[in-house]
Design a protein around this motif. Structure first.
Motif, PDB file in Angstrom:
ATOM      1  N   SER A  29       6.928   5.622 -48.290  1.00  0.00           N
ATOM      2  CA  SER A  29       6.962   6.843 -48.974  1.00  0.00           C
ATOM      3  C   SER A  29       7.688   7.840 -48.174  1.00  0.00           C
ATOM      4  N   LYS A  30       7.860   7.973 -47.017  1.00  0.00           N
ATOM      5  CA  LYS A  30       8.722   8.969 -46.327  1.00  0.00           C
ATOM      6  C   LYS A  30      10.076   8.271 -46.558  1.00  0.00           C
ATOM      7  N   LEU A  31      10.609   7.346 -46.201  1.00  0.00           N
ATOM      8  CA  LEU A  31      11.900   6.643 -46.634  1.00  0.00           C
ATOM      9  C   LEU A  31      12.455   7.136 -48.131  1.00  0.00           C
ATOM     10  N   THR A  32      11.533   6.818 -48.889  1.00  0.00           N
ATOM     11  CA  THR A  32      11.637   6.898 -50.240  1.00  0.00           C
ATOM     12  C   THR A  32      12.300   8.418 -50.594  1.00  0.00           C
ATOM     13  N   ASN A  33      11.213   9.209 -50.228  1.00  0.00           N
ATOM     14  CA  ASN A  33      11.436  10.632 -50.408  1.00  0.00           C
ATOM     15  C   ASN A  33      12.733  11.179 -49.881  1.00  0.00           C
ATOM     16  N   SER A  34      12.797  10.634 -48.661  1.00  0.00           N
ATOM     17  CA  SER A  34      14.134  11.231 -47.738  1.00  0.00           C
ATOM     18  C   SER A  34      15.424  10.696 -48.565  1.00  0.00           C
TER      19      SER A  34
ATOM     20  N   LYS B  79      17.939  13.262 -49.760  1.00  0.00           N
ATOM     21  CA  LYS B  79      18.931  13.441 -48.873  1.00  0.00           C
ATOM     22  C   LYS B  79      18.617  14.259 -47.644  1.00  0.00           C
ATOM     23  N   SER B  80      17.441  13.901 -46.951  1.00  0.00           N
ATOM     24  CA  SER B  80      17.030  14.634 -45.895  1.00  0.00           C
ATOM     25  C   SER B  80      16.545  13.875 -44.795  1.00  0.00           C
ATOM     26  N   SER B  81      16.863  14.382 -43.563  1.00  0.00           N
ATOM     27  CA  SER B  81      16.282  13.300 -42.660  1.00  0.00           C
ATOM     28  C   SER B  81      14.782  13.422 -42.225  1.00  0.00           C
ATOM     29  N   TYR B  82      14.216  12.749 -41.353  1.00  0.00           N
ATOM     30  CA  TYR B  82      12.850  12.945 -41.192  1.00  0.00           C
ATOM     31  C   TYR B  82      12.467  12.138 -39.927  1.00  0.00           C
ATOM     32  N   THR B  83      11.440  12.232 -39.276  1.00  0.00           N
ATOM     33  CA  THR B  83      10.732  11.733 -38.215  1.00  0.00           C
ATOM     34  C   THR B  83       9.563  11.567 -38.581  1.00  0.00           C
ATOM     35  N   ILE B  84       9.111  10.344 -37.981  1.00  0.00           N
ATOM     36  CA  ILE B  84       7.667   9.554 -38.143  1.00  0.00           C
ATOM     37  C   ILE B  84       7.254   8.766 -36.880  1.00  0.00           C
ATOM     38  N   GLU B  85       6.042   8.785 -36.962  1.00  0.00           N
ATOM     39  CA  GLU B  85       5.200   7.746 -35.564  1.00  0.00           C
ATOM     40  C   GLU B  85       4.329   6.772 -36.478  1.00  0.00           C
ATOM     41  N   TYR B  86       4.481   5.513 -36.160  1.00  0.00           N
ATOM     42  CA  TYR B  86       3.626   4.546 -36.713  1.00  0.00           C
ATOM     43  C   TYR B  86       3.508   3.397 -35.770  1.00  0.00           C
TER      44      TYR B  86
ATOM     45  N   HIS C  13       8.242   5.459 -32.342  1.00  0.00           N
ATOM     46  CA  HIS C  13       8.685   6.818 -32.789  1.00  0.00           C
ATOM     47  C   HIS C  13      10.219   6.711 -33.294  1.00  0.00           C
ATOM     48  N   CYS C  14      10.234   7.082 -34.602  1.00  0.00           N
ATOM     49  CA  CYS C  14      11.501   6.963 -35.450  1.00  0.00           C
ATOM     50  C   CYS C  14      12.006   8.052 -35.775  1.00  0.00           C
ATOM     51  N   ASN C  15      13.464   8.278 -35.665  1.00  0.00           N
ATOM     52  CA  ASN C  15      14.292   9.200 -36.187  1.00  0.00           C
ATOM     53  C   ASN C  15      15.245   8.890 -37.043  1.00  0.00           C
ATOM     54  N   VAL C  16      15.406   9.295 -38.657  1.00  0.00           N
ATOM     55  CA  VAL C  16      16.271   8.812 -39.587  1.00  0.00           C
ATOM     56  C   VAL C  16      17.163   9.775 -40.051  1.00  0.00           C
ATOM     57  N   GLU C  17      18.430   9.378 -40.131  1.00  0.00           N
ATOM     58  CA  GLU C  17      19.465  10.247 -40.784  1.00  0.00           C
ATOM     59  C   GLU C  17      20.335   9.737 -41.824  1.00  0.00           C
TER      60      GLU C  17
ATOM     61  N   THR D 123      17.144   5.671 -35.490  1.00  0.00           N
ATOM     62  CA  THR D 123      16.753   5.357 -34.024  1.00  0.00           C
ATOM     63  C   THR D 123      15.316   5.344 -33.623  1.00  0.00           C
ATOM     64  N   ILE D 124      15.025   4.227 -32.840  1.00  0.00           N
ATOM     65  CA  ILE D 124      13.605   4.087 -32.750  1.00  0.00           C
ATOM     66  C   ILE D 124      13.262   3.920 -31.423  1.00  0.00           C
ATOM     67  N   GLN D 125      12.262   4.215 -30.987  1.00  0.00           N
ATOM     68  CA  GLN D 125      11.693   4.180 -29.426  1.00  0.00           C
ATOM     69  C   GLN D 125      10.214   3.922 -29.303  1.00  0.00           C
ATOM     70  N   ASP D 126       9.860   2.831 -28.405  1.00  0.00           N
ATOM     71  CA  ASP D 126       8.535   2.542 -28.273  1.00  0.00           C
ATOM     72  C   ASP D 126       7.849   3.334 -27.073  1.00  0.00           C
ATOM     73  N   ILE D 127       6.632   4.258 -27.924  1.00  0.00           N
ATOM     74  CA  ILE D 127       6.102   5.302 -27.221  1.00  0.00           C
ATOM     75  C   ILE D 127       4.671   4.827 -27.140  1.00  0.00           C
ATOM     76  N   THR D 128       4.358   3.435 -26.872  1.00  0.00           N
ATOM     77  CA  THR D 128       3.121   2.885 -26.849  1.00  0.00           C
ATOM     78  C   THR D 128       2.405   3.504 -25.434  1.00  0.00           C
ATOM     79  N   LYS D 129       2.977   3.701 -24.307  1.00  0.00           N
ATOM     80  CA  LYS D 129       2.542   4.277 -23.108  1.00  0.00           C
ATOM     81  C   LYS D 129       2.052   5.757 -23.350  1.00  0.00           C
ATOM     82  N   GLU D 130       3.104   6.315 -23.971  1.00  0.00           N
ATOM     83  CA  GLU D 130       3.055   7.802 -24.298  1.00  0.00           C
ATOM     84  C   GLU D 130       1.606   8.194 -24.983  1.00  0.00           C
TER      85      GLU D 130
END
Length: 740
Positions: free
Chosen positions: A441-446, A450-457, A471-475, A489-496
């Motif tokens: 849903s976030k990707l479709t709405n973005s 035509k807007s960027s977004y950030t999401i954690e999943y 943790h994902c940032n999308v442009e 861009t994605i990053q593994d934030i499991t430890k955090e």
């Protein structure tokens, strides 16, 4: 002037014209009626003058004598008869008697009516009627010589002419004390006026009909005028609307051209003349007068490597091979460098379907082209940066929905180097099932916005079951207003995540510890509140036992003692419920007022405060509800009230006060809990919320206020501060009103 005012003004002038016409019609009718009245009046005056002439003729002979068998002497006349030498009777006819005799003859033979009358008649037959009396009194009072009026049905006109005393009158009226010149009476003349009535009524009917005709004629005239006015203003509005639309279109076109950073060109294919706008020329660094408006200008400026392809695209559009013309080529700037141009246009055809005109825009896309060329050069740099920052990236082609990933992305998901997959496969394979809908849903709405977004999943590696956190940032890469690529861009934030959860668990543990630390005091409060009820129960039981041993049991006394024991046990039971609510876990938020939570607080602490002579002053101004964890808020209130109680016992012997003040300030609910215990030392004021900081030596844990701040600011989304105010400490809690 607007249409409404014009219509109202037209209606006003039509009405004004009718009023003026009615005025002149009424004036003309009134003039004719006055003439008719004057004719009737003149006729009456003529009859009156004839009567006066008869009277004057008689008077000049000092009466006349007639021989008559029908006329008897006037008994009211002195010397009313004489006899001749032949002994014949001659009756004396004076002027008044002659007037009366002539009047009676006329009254019998015609429609005219005559009468001699007076207010003091010698002959009672001359006494005035109601109308004559009015006339005679007016003569005496107003000194007028005539009075006249129409009857109600306009069929008769009555005229009364005044008679004054002269020398001839004194012969008969000397005894009535008249003087020469006094009003002695009058002559009434009534004439028929049926013709006048008919004329009057006919004239009134004609006036009424004329007015109705004028009004009826005015209505269609008014409607026609209104139609003309409406038509004129409608056309005017249409013209203004068309002019406004034309102006809006021009302004929109101008703004579109100016805002698009595009240059307009207009090519007349018949005359082979081209118009280049000033923006087109400025794009290449030229002033408007520095380039000729000629097709040769474009041919000289275009890069030779791009010319053939551009000309081919132009010809295809002329030949209707393409609906629109679009080409990317380079034009030489005034300073010598090349400018990348996105050239778009359309060919227009005449009735014979021959191309006669071509119109289009140039858009400078140099930066975009340079960026595209620099992307390939920076790709290796990006891969190195990924390895250093532990970031991974992916690229989604919107047109094909294919994803390409970096080496770090493959490593992150546990993929082999040659593994390929699409968007749907990515979601179904790697994204945790419960999070797929939110990510999609976030990707479709973005993409749509035509807007960027950030999401954690949550995700899992290929062929592994361990849940990890991403943790994902999308442009988005946008070309000509359209998204062509989506880069993430994605990053593994499991430890955090695990560290954050561990910190939260520790906070929960500390909250529990602080609650358990408060249990001792709670038990002390319970014991304190139970002491008196238990004593009452024990005393009642002892009284019953004593009565039994002394064999002096009285039913009333027994019932009184048992009622008191039941009352005290109910109080003890209620106290248990109050304290039990404090220790009950609060897993879900609920709607409560600040006052209701304080009511629960004072159920637990009220007796203790009362026994220590502490007065609680409460003021709740807003009474707004808060959606919160009420048991955690109760714990905070108990901690702050308990600290205030201890400070008051330590520092004040009397007049111990705790104030509760709740109100709204702007968009925040403010809650202040203050005392008059002298305040907190300034050197420890900024440490009061530190963990394990206490001023109670070995008796305190130092967790109460620390956990209160944690609860308010991290669990309840509020703010807790402390300050010295009005001779004591003031704890202030703020909640955002938008959370209410």
């Amino acid at each position: 002037m607007n249409k409404t005012k014009a219509i109202l003004l037209t209606i006003f002038f039509i009405i004004l014209g009718n009023i003026i016409t009615f005025y002149f019609i009424d004036k003309s009718a009134s003039s004719q009626i006055n003439i008719s009245k004057k004719m009737v009046l003149n006729e009456s005056r003529a009859h009156f003058k004839d009567t006066i002439h008869i009277k004057e003729w008689n008077a000049q002979f000092n009466a006349v004598y007639v021989q008559s068998d029908t006329i008897r002497p006037n008994k009211y006349l002195v010397n009313n008869h004489i006899f001749t030498q032949n002994n014949k009777l001659l009756i004396k006819i004076n002027h008044a008697w002659m007037t009366k005799q002539i009047s009676e003859i006329s009254n019998k033979q015609g429609d005219y009516y005559y009468k001699l009358t007076s207010l003091k008649p010698i002959n009672p037959d001359n006494a005035p009627d109601k109308l004559e009396k009015v006339a005679l009194k007016k003569f005496e009072k107003e000194k007028i010589n005539e009075y006249y009026t129409f009857s109600k049905n306009l069929k008769r006109f009555t005229y009364v002419g005044a008679l004054k005393v002269d020398t001839n009158c004194m012969a008969c009226h000397y005894q009535q004390n008249y003087k020469i010149g006094d009003y002695i009476g009058g002559v009434r003349i009534t004439i028929p006026t049926s013709d006048y009535k008919n004329f009057y009524e006919s004239l009134q009917n004609e006036v009424g009909i004329t007015k109705i005709v004028i009004v009826l004629l005015s209505i269609p005239v008014l409607l026609i005028l209104i139609w003309f006015i409406n038509n004129i203003y409608t056309r005017q509005d249409l013209i203004q609307e068309m002019a406004k639309k034309q102006d809006d279109l021009y302004q929109r076109y101008k703004l579109a051209v100016d805002g698009s950073n595009s240059g307009l060109w207009d090519w007349d294919l018949v005359k082979n003349k081209v118009y280049f706008s000033k923006e087109w020329k400025a794009m290449l660094g030229y002033k408007p007068n520095e380039l000729l408006n000629d097709i040769k200008t474009w041919e000289e400026l275009i890069n030779p490597e791009d010319k053939e392809n551009a000309v081919c695209d132009i010809q295809n559009n002329h030949n209707k091979v393409t609906k629109y013309y679009e080409n990317t080529h380079r034009l030489r700037h005034k300073d010598g460098h090349w400018v990348w141009i996105l050239d778009r246009g359309k060919t227009f055809f005449n009735k014979e379907d021959k191309p006669v005109r071509m119109l289009g825009f140039h858009t400078d896309i140099t930066q975009q082209k340079e960026l595209e060329m620099s992307l390939s050069n920076s790709q290796q740099t990006l891969l190195k940066a990924e390895k250093i920052s532990n970031l991974a990236h992916w690229n989604l082609n919107i047109s094909t929905m294919e994803i390409t990933v970096s080496e770090n992305t493959r490593r992150l998901f546990g993929l082999k180097e040659n593994a390929k997959f699409g968007m749907k496969e990515l979601f179904n394979t790697f994204v945790y099932k419960e999070d797929r809908e939110e990510v999609s849903s976030k990707l479709t709405n973005s993409v749509r916005e035509k807007s960027s977004y950030t999401i954690e999943y949550r995700f899992k590696k290929y062929n592994e079951n361990d849940i990890r956190y991403m943790h994902c940032n999308v442009e988005h890469e946008i070309v000509s207003g359209k998204i062509v690529n989506t880069i993430g861009t994605i990053q593994d934030i499991t430890k955090e995540v695990y560290l954050k959860q561990e910190l939260q668990d520790k906070e929960e543990l500390m909250i529990a510890q602080s609650r358990h630390a408060a249990m001792g005091e709670m038990i002390s409060m319970i014991a304190h509140q139970w002491r008196q009820p238990i004593a009452v129960v024990a005393m009642g039981a002892n009284n019953i036992l004593a009565d039994i041993e002394l064999d002096s049991v009285n039913n009333d006394s027994l019932k009184e003692n048992l009622d008191e024991i039941i009352s005290q046990t109910e109080y003890l039971s209620q106290t248990i419920d109050d304290f039990k609510n404090f220790f009950k876990p609060n897993k879900e938020k609920d709607l409560v007022t600040v006052k209701s939570v304080f009511d629960e607080t004072f159920k637990v602490m009220g007796k203790m405060l009362e026994n220590n002579n502490i007065t609680v002053l409460q003021e709740y101004k807003s009474q707004n509800e808060i959606y919160t964890y009420s048991k955690e808020l109760l714990q905070v209130f108990i901690n702050i009230i308990k600290n205030a109680k201890e400070a008051l016992i330590e520092k004040r012997q009397k007049d111990r006060i705790i104030k509760i003040n709740e109100f709204i300030d702007n968009d925040q609910i403010i809650l202040q809990i203050s005392d008059n215990a002298g305040g907190i030392d300034e050197d420890i004021l900024n440490k009061i919320f530190d963990p394990y900081f206490t001023t109670k030596d070995e008796l305190g844990t130092g967790l109460g206020l620390y956990m209160s701040k944690i609860i308010i600011e991290k669990h309840l989304n509020g703010q807790l501060t402390v300050s010295n105010k009005d001779g004591g400490a003031c704890f202030e809690i703020k909640f955002s009103a938008k959370d209410i």
